[in-house]
Enzyme design. Sequence first.
Site, mmCIF file in Angstrom:
data_model
loop_
_atom_site.group_PDB
_atom_site.id
_atom_site.type_symbol
_atom_site.label_atom_id
_atom_site.label_comp_id
_atom_site.label_asym_id
_atom_site.label_seq_id
_atom_site.Cartn_x
_atom_site.Cartn_y
_atom_site.Cartn_z
ATOM 1 N N ASP A 123 76.388 6.147 117.890
ATOM 2 C CA ASP A 123 77.230 5.206 118.627
ATOM 3 C C ASP A 123 76.375 4.023 119.068
ATOM 4 O O ASP A 123 75.275 4.201 119.605
ATOM 5 C CB ASP A 123 77.854 5.882 119.848
ATOM 6 C CG ASP A 123 78.841 4.967 120.564
ATOM 7 O OD1 ASP A 123 79.973 4.855 120.087
ATOM 8 O OD2 ASP A 123 78.458 4.375 121.589
ATOM 9 N N GLU A 166 82.784 1.711 116.924
ATOM 10 C CA GLU A 166 81.346 1.543 116.692
ATOM 11 C C GLU A 166 80.636 2.881 116.493
ATOM 12 O O GLU A 166 79.416 2.957 116.589
ATOM 13 C CB GLU A 166 80.705 0.786 117.860
ATOM 14 C CG GLU A 166 80.745 1.508 119.194
ATOM 15 C CD GLU A 166 81.989 1.201 120.008
ATOM 16 O OE1 GLU A 166 81.923 1.392 121.239
ATOM 17 O OE2 GLU A 166 83.001 0.790 119.430
#
Length: 244
Positions: A123, A166
């Site tokens: 992440d 993301e």
Amino acid sequence: MAPVSVYVLGLRNGLINLLIFLTVICIIIFLPQHIIQHAQYSNSYTLRLILSFLTMSFLSALYEYSRMQSYKNALELSRQYQDLAMRDPLTKLANRRNAATILEQEKSRLQRNNEPLSVLLCDLDHFKLVNDKYGHNGGDMVLTELSTLFKEQVRQQDCVARWGGEEFLIILPQTSAEQANIIAEKIRSSVEQHTVNFLSQQINVTISIGISQLSEDQSIDELINTADKCLYQAKTLGRNRVHP
């Protein structure tokens, strides 16, 4: 004969067959009578016959060519639709659905061979700030460049997927948690050192990574949940780190 020839033999071989047939017919028609006995036709009739055959051959070849092009276009369109269904349109990585399918396949295959399977859940840290500062175009460029960077850091048999937003999932077949930790640290360091150039501006980002190895009694959902918990720990401990 012309339509059947190009349809059965294909365009190239059909035209060759028709050319041979026309050559033989012309030889027979135009051979002198003292060489071989054959029916006599007037020149105008012979010319009309040959032109009619050539016209039919041309139309048959044109139809077959159009049919082949339509078939190829349909195959290409089907491939594109399949690719869109299985790949993330921005990064061109496998999407979440594709990654879940690959995980199930790898689980079945590796369990038969008694081999380990690990995943990395990555992440980007503070990615919202990147979007706020550089806009979504800048954020998209970051995601695209990091996708390429991830693929460069893993093996050919590994799979890099965009898990959502993301978040990225990296599937590592035949890899234990200890080996996955080494790969994860290498990826984390590469991202930290990488600079994305966007509109004369330099964007630097870091990532946090959670690691999970599949155990015998675990499902794929449990594997991902474990990696997600490890990722949360990496975020809690300060980000830009790997948590096994």
